[in-house]
Design a protein around this motif. Structure first.
Motif, PDB file in Angstrom:
ATOM      1  N   ASN A   1      40.516  37.865  47.030  1.00 12.59           N
ATOM      2  CA  ASN A   1      39.940  37.355  45.791  1.00 12.59           C
ATOM      3  C   ASN A   1      39.472  38.474  44.859  1.00 12.59           C
ATOM      4  O   ASN A   1      39.263  38.238  43.671  1.00 12.59           O
ATOM      5  N   LEU A   2      39.337  39.688  45.393  1.00 16.61           N
ATOM      6  CA  LEU A   2      39.093  40.827  44.523  1.00 16.61           C
ATOM      7  C   LEU A   2      39.513  42.104  45.238  1.00 16.61           C
ATOM      8  O   LEU A   2      39.651  42.133  46.463  1.00 16.61           O
ATOM      9  N   PHE A   3      39.721  43.142  44.444  1.00 20.11           N
ATOM     10  CA  PHE A   3      40.152  44.431  44.966  1.00 20.11           C
ATOM     11  C   PHE A   3      39.169  45.501  44.505  1.00 20.11           C
ATOM     12  O   PHE A   3      38.501  45.362  43.485  1.00 20.11           O
ATOM     13  N   GLY A   4      39.122  46.610  45.258  1.00 17.31           N
ATOM     14  CA  GLY A   4      38.265  47.718  44.864  1.00 17.31           C
ATOM     15  C   GLY A   4      36.802  47.472  45.169  1.00 17.31           C
ATOM     16  O   GLY A   4      36.419  46.462  45.772  1.00 17.31           O
ATOM     17  N   CYS A   5      35.963  48.398  44.729  1.00 17.47           N
ATOM     18  CA  CYS A   5      34.526  48.324  45.036  1.00 17.47           C
ATOM     19  C   CYS A   5      33.751  49.162  44.034  1.00 17.47           C
ATOM     20  O   CYS A   5      34.180  50.244  43.639  1.00 17.47           O
TER      21      CYS A   5
ATOM     22  N   ARG B   1      38.075  44.612  40.838  1.00 21.46           N
ATOM     23  CA  ARG B   1      38.940  43.825  39.962  1.00 21.46           C
ATOM     24  C   ARG B   1      39.077  42.436  40.588  1.00 21.46           C
ATOM     25  O   ARG B   1      39.674  42.271  41.647  1.00 21.46           O
ATOM     26  N   SER B   2      38.514  41.439  39.935  1.00 25.39           N
ATOM     27  CA  SER B   2      38.575  40.065  40.450  1.00 25.39           C
ATOM     28  C   SER B   2      39.856  39.395  39.999  1.00 25.39           C
ATOM     29  O   SER B   2      40.274  39.530  38.840  1.00 25.39           O
ATOM     30  N   ARG B   3      40.494  38.672  40.894  1.00 16.25           N
ATOM     31  CA  ARG B   3      41.653  37.859  40.530  1.00 16.25           C
ATOM     32  C   ARG B   3      41.199  36.616  39.766  1.00 16.25           C
ATOM     33  O   ARG B   3      40.103  36.099  39.984  1.00 16.25           O
ATOM     34  N   ALA B   4      42.056  36.137  38.894  1.00 14.63           N
ATOM     35  CA  ALA B   4      41.753  34.910  38.162  1.00 14.63           C
ATOM     36  C   ALA B   4      41.590  33.756  39.149  1.00 14.63           C
ATOM     37  O   ALA B   4      42.389  33.623  40.083  1.00 14.63           O
ATOM     38  N   PRO B   5      40.582  32.913  38.975  1.00 11.26           N
ATOM     39  CA  PRO B   5      40.353  31.832  39.946  1.00 11.26           C
ATOM     40  C   PRO B   5      41.555  30.914  40.107  1.00 11.26           C
ATOM     41  O   PRO B   5      41.866  30.487  41.218  1.00 11.26           O
ATOM     42  N   GLU B   6      42.274  30.616  39.021  1.00 12.03           N
ATOM     43  CA  GLU B   6      43.410  29.709  39.137  1.00 12.03           C
ATOM     44  C   GLU B   6      44.532  30.320  39.965  1.00 12.03           C
ATOM     45  O   GLU B   6      45.251  29.612  40.674  1.00 12.03           O
TER      46      GLU B   6
ATOM     47  N   GLU C   1      43.274  26.904  57.551  1.00 12.66           N
ATOM     48  CA  GLU C   1      42.069  27.724  57.375  1.00 12.66           C
ATOM     49  C   GLU C   1      42.408  28.938  56.515  1.00 12.66           C
ATOM     50  O   GLU C   1      43.383  29.638  56.779  1.00 12.66           O
ATOM     51  N   VAL C   2      41.598  29.182  55.489  1.00 12.21           N
ATOM     52  CA  VAL C   2      41.776  30.373  54.661  1.00 12.21           C
ATOM     53  C   VAL C   2      40.537  31.253  54.769  1.00 12.21           C
ATOM     54  O   VAL C   2      39.409  30.758  54.939  1.00 12.21           O
ATOM     55  N   MET C   3      40.772  32.570  54.687  1.00  9.73           N
ATOM     56  CA  MET C   3      39.675  33.527  54.626  1.00  9.73           C
ATOM     57  C   MET C   3      39.790  34.307  53.327  1.00  9.73           C
ATOM     58  O   MET C   3      40.770  35.016  53.093  1.00  9.73           O
ATOM     59  N   LEU C   4      38.793  34.158  52.469  1.00 10.81           N
ATOM     60  CA  LEU C   4      38.758  34.903  51.216  1.00 10.81           C
ATOM     61  C   LEU C   4      38.277  36.324  51.510  1.00 10.81           C
ATOM     62  O   LEU C   4      37.256  36.517  52.175  1.00 10.81           O
TER      63      LEU C   4
ATOM     64  N   THR D   1      31.138  32.612  39.467  1.00  5.89           N
ATOM     65  CA  THR D   1      30.469  33.114  40.666  1.00  5.89           C
ATOM     66  C   THR D   1      31.315  32.846  41.900  1.00  5.89           C
ATOM     67  O   THR D   1      32.178  31.955  41.906  1.00  5.89           O
ATOM     68  N   PHE D   2      31.051  33.607  42.947  1.00  5.32           N
ATOM     69  CA  PHE D   2      31.762  33.387  44.199  1.00  5.32           C
ATOM     70  C   PHE D   2      31.443  32.001  44.754  1.00  5.32           C
ATOM     71  O   PHE D   2      32.321  31.320  45.300  1.00  5.32           O
ATOM     72  N   ALA D   3      30.202  31.572  44.603  1.00  9.80           N
ATOM     73  CA  ALA D   3      29.823  30.239  45.072  1.00  9.80           C
ATOM     74  C   ALA D   3      30.642  29.166  44.360  1.00  9.80           C
ATOM     75  O   ALA D   3      31.100  28.192  44.981  1.00  9.80           O
TER      76      ALA D   3
END
Length: 304
Positions: A18-22, A39-44, A60-63, A80-82
């Motif tokens: 769901n995102l890359f880098g830090c 860098r956050s991926r677009a939610p869609e 089952e998915v793991m973000l 938000t992540f929530a």
């Protein structure tokens, strides 16, 4: 849309970035230097990937992200992540949702509430500690102290009593004294983790910590590491036993690698259970009575 290869160890579960880098620049970590800024991926895009996985039989998915809790801050329209988790939960045929890794400084009350109220988010939270010493945490550039971490862990356990808390701990960070190490042991005893990944500090070339002159010699760090490991294992064994005799739901992942008359399933709290069954159960959620606790896994009997 980003087309990304899904990480799939088993046909029924998959990792989804769901995102890359830090952006955190912990003083021992090379990730921000090699992977760049967050860098956050677009939610869609994330949701569409998960819909495709669900259509392909994933249950089952793991973000995944270096710090999933800071998801969405770099988006043109912040999410938000929530909120992302709320949207993932609405996808049909996805039975379970996991995520890692969470940074304590960014774990919000909103996220705790979403986890508490969710029917799909697993009762497991990986919350890296790294050190229990506020002095060492500041030196690590972790941006929280011991008291803040303990307050957060207490809040999580209060809101989600059946949560499984796991963590990462580094022993022998530059400048660590015996008193600093005892602060770490104190947190371990107070939080009582279900399991912990423990590491002896290892310098990473190019990081600020690697250039420090106060490196802890191996003959000092290793005995501390051994003491920590014994404490973590003892507590984990006690925590594992708390559900003995209860019926829990297991997502069956595979035929047991040691006994083909058994299958292996994963509980919501991330522990494994082995119980009688065959390949027809793979991918199904099965109620299992936990009959034996073995420290880091259970033996059980299915209750159909």
């Amino acid at each position: 849309m980003e087309e990304l290869a899904a990480e799939r160890k088993y046909p029924i579960n998959s990792g989804v970035n769901n995102l890359f880098g830090c952006n955190n620049f912990c003083s021992y970590c090379i990730v921000p230097y090699v992977r760049g800024r967050e860098r956050s991926r677009a939610p869609e895009d994330i949701l569409e990937e998960i819909r495709r996985l669900a259509a392909d039989g994933v249950k089952e998915v793991m973000l995944l992200g270096q710090n999933v809790n800071s998801y969405g801050k770099s988006l043109p329209e912040p999410v938000t992540f929530a909120e992302l988790l709320r949207r993932v939960e609405k996808i049909n045929d996805i039975e379970r949702i996991r995520f890692m890794t969470s940074h304590p400084k960014d774990l919000s009350d909103e996220l705790i509430q979403v986890m508490r109220d969710s029917k799909k988010i697993c009762r497991h939270l990986h919350l890296p500690l790294q050190s229990g010493s506020s002095r060492i945490l500041k030196s690590m550039n972790r941006k929280y102290d011991k008291e803040q971490y303990l307050e957060l862990a207490t809040k999580i356990r209060r809101e989600i009593p059946d949560i499984s808390l796991t963590t990462d701990i580094i022993v022998g960070f530059p400048g660590e004294t015996e008193e600093d190490f005892e602060e770490t042991m104190d947190v371990v005893r107070k939080v009582r983790y279900d399991s912990a990944f423990t590491f002896l500090y290892s310098p990473r070339t190019g990081t600020p910590a690697a250039a420090r002159e106060d490196q802890v010699p191996p003959e000092v760090a290793k005995p501390r590491f051994d003491r920590l490991l014994r404490e973590v294992q003892q507590i984990a064994a006690e925590r594992c036993g708390r559900d003995l005799g209860t019926v829990q739901t297991a997502l069956v992942e595979e035929i047991d690698s040691h006994d083909p008359s058994l299958v292996t399933g994963r509980l919501s709290n991330n522990l494994m259970v082995h119980f009688p069954g065959d390949a027809r159960l793979i991918g199904h959620l099965v109620p299992v009575r936990l009959t034996e606790a073995h420290g880091f896994y259970y033996m059980g009997q299915p209750e159909f």
